[in-house]
Design a protein around this motif. Structure first.
Motif, PDB file in Angstrom:
ATOM      1  N   ARG A  77       0.804  -1.206   0.000  1.00 26.50           N
ATOM      2  CA  ARG A  77       0.000   0.000   0.000  1.00 26.50           C
ATOM      3  C   ARG A  77       0.845   1.268   0.000  1.00 26.50           C
ATOM      4  NH1 ARG A  77      -5.418   1.383   3.308  1.00 26.50           N
ATOM      5  NH2 ARG A  77      -5.489   3.490   2.555  1.00 26.50           N
ATOM      6  N   ARG A 100      -1.310  -0.253  -5.491  1.00 27.95           N
ATOM      7  CA  ARG A 100      -1.890   0.428  -4.324  1.00 27.95           C
ATOM      8  C   ARG A 100      -3.419   0.333  -4.334  1.00 27.95           C
ATOM      9  NH1 ARG A 100       2.129   4.407  -5.494  1.00 27.95           N
ATOM     10  NH2 ARG A 100       0.619   5.785  -6.490  1.00 27.95           N
ATOM     11  N   TRP A 101      -4.018   0.560  -5.524  1.00 25.05           N
ATOM     12  CA  TRP A 101      -5.487   0.519  -5.590  1.00 25.05           C
ATOM     13  C   TRP A 101      -6.024  -0.858  -5.231  1.00 25.05           C
ATOM     14  CZ3 TRP A 101      -5.215   3.088 -11.069  1.00 25.05           C
ATOM     15  CH2 TRP A 101      -4.911   4.444 -10.912  1.00 25.05           C
TER      16      TRP A 101
END
Lengths: 248, 246
Positions: free
Chosen positions: B50, B61-62
């Motif tokens: 993250r 990250r998403w």
């Protein structure tokens, strides 16, 4: 001076709509000691942080030894740049979970690829040089601010950088601890290392530097020999600033 | 009143079935330790994913944020039921190998491993958020100092940021571990014979709920000392940061 080690042209940096650096052009010669002075908010620290890309510039060009390390809006050879350019911070930023020796050793082993024993020997040597031979096994929270800052200098030196950047390294120190740190920097200046020093210590700047740069509002307003810039400034803004600083 | 007391605190009954409840509690302990161990690791991986920098890693990250949000928002009970049903079905259809769909690793039955997986999936998400708070609590200057020495982002995380973050989050991680331990009880729903299931079996045989009470005692025997340990850790950290303030 044997050629420029760092050369900066047209450097720009914005935070949102705030232009902190507007058009910085600067050459730092090999072995030169440069002090950067100016009022707070003038962009001194930002310029220094752009020199090793802790802040990404928004425009301009930076060369290290003639090799482009920033240009066309992108950093290049970032790791090489950071290995050759050491930085010491106002707030020391020692790693609190490591002893003084480990602080100085960690990047030697992980970045330079030195053996642990070799790195530790070099660390002890450097800590002795900055007057902390007794403190190699202490943790940062047991050291005074001045001692911590000297460990931080040893940590940066351990990478054998070609240029050292100092960002207001005595501003967070108690007055009686300032001298010890400045003495270490003076010692470095004598060894012929290239130093760029952002400072508020005018007497120190006069004593140690080959060149003084005065910055204001994102520009380099004036630069030259320390006695000229500090003793007989030609720009009105420099005169005003020095008037306020030296009147104390 | 006395009748009620005797129903829940039938000490003769407890003594008689002590070994059965203890055996169930042993399964609870194993579930907690193995599930807790994997949650700690999975949570750390998630929190590092993250925090990956730069535009290149934006999709990572998403996906990570999506996963964490989803698993924190779904009841653990649903994860247990869904996971065990899905894996068992896929394995019996031959879509996935039996060793994975109906695992019998290390001599533990498939129900045990479904439990471990469900706990890891859910508590990994919780713990990722705890680690993140720890990583974000490390001053910015630490990353700058590490990077200025030429360390990569990964090296800086591994040697400088994460070791400091982990020290800061020991108390909240222990709290999550206590919650995880209590939540192992939910795994009884797929028939794993742990503390709650033993109590439940005893009740449906003898109509005496004292097996539950004994199970509750066992839980408290572990969770109360753990809670005290958390308090002690917090106090120790406070003292370190507030030296000199009475």
């Amino acid at each position: 001076m044997s050629g420029a080690i760092l050369s900066v042209s047209g450097l720009k940096k914005c935070y949102g709509s705030l232009e902190v650096l507007k058009d910085i052009n600067l050459e730092i010669g090999m072995g030169e000691v440069v002090c950067v002075i100016g009022p707070s908010g003038s962009g001194k620290s930002t310029m220094l942080r752009c020199l090793n890309m802790l802040e990404l510039p928004d425009g301009g060009r930076i060369e290290l030894h003639g090799n482009e390390v920033f240009g066309g809006g992108k950093p290049k050879n970032l790791d090489v740049l950071r290995q050759e350019v050491g930085m010491v911070f106002q707030s020391f930023n020692l790693f609190p979970h490591m002893s003084a020796r480990e602080n100085v050793s960690i990047a030697q082993t992980r970045v330079r690829g030195r053996k642990k024993k070799e790195a530790d020997e070099r660390s002890v040597e450097l800590l002795e040089e900055v007057g902390l031979g007794e403190k190699v096994d202490e943790y940062p929270d047991r050291l005074s601010g001045g001692q911590q800052q000297r460990v931080a200098i040893a940590r940066a030196l351990a990478m054998d950088p070609e240029v050292m950047l100092f960002d207001e390294v005595t501003s967070a120190l108690d007055p009686e601890l300032v001298k010890g740190v400045l003495d270490v920097i003076k010692g470095l200046a004598k060894t012929g290392m290239t130093l760029v020093i952002v400072t508020h210590e005018m007497n120190f700047a006069r004593e140690v530097s080959d060149r003084v740069i005065f910055m204001d509002q994102g520009y380099i307003v004036e630069q030259g020999k320390p006695d000229d810039v500090l003793g007989n400034p030609s720009e009105a803004r420099t005169q005003k600033f020095l008037g306020l600083v030296l009147a104390r | 009143m006395e009748q009620l007391f005797n129903l829940y605190f039938d000490f003769g009954f407890m003594a008689e079935h002590f070994d059965e409840v203890l055996a169930g509690f042993w399964v609870t302990i194993k579930l907690s330790l193995v599930g807790g161990f994997f949650s700690l690791i999975w949570g750390l991986i998630l929190s590092v994913l993250r925090q990956l920098p730069g535009r290149v890693f934006a999709p990572v990250r998403w996906v990570t944020i999506g996963y964490i949000d989803a698993l924190r928002g779904i009841p653990l009970l649903l994860v247990i039921l869904g996971l065990s049903a899905g894996l068992a079905t896929l394995a019996s259809e031959g879509t996935i190998p039996r060793e994975i769909g109906i695992p019998q690793w290390l001599g533990e039955e498939d129900l045990f491993w479904y439990g471990v997986m469900a706990l890891t999936l859910t508590y990994g998400a919780y713990m990722a958020e705890v680690y993140r708070s720890g990583i974000e609590a490390v001053p910015r200057g630490q990353m700058e100092a590490a990077r200025s020495l030429g360390m990569s982002h990964g090296q800086s995380m591994r040697f400088v940021i994460v070791p400091q973050a982990v020290r800061k989050v020991i108390p909240p991680l222990l709290n999550d571990f206590i919650a995880l331990m209590k939540d192992t009880a939910l795994i009884s729903v797929i028939g794993l014979v742990e503390t709650v299931q033993v109590g439940s079996d005893l009740y449906s045989t003898f109509f005496i709920p004292s097996g539950y009470t004994l199970g509750a005692f066992f839980f408290l025997l572990v969770t109360i000392p753990l809670a005290r340990l958390v308090d002690w850790q917090i106090k120790k950290q406070d003292e370190k940061f507030q030296r000199g303030i009475p």
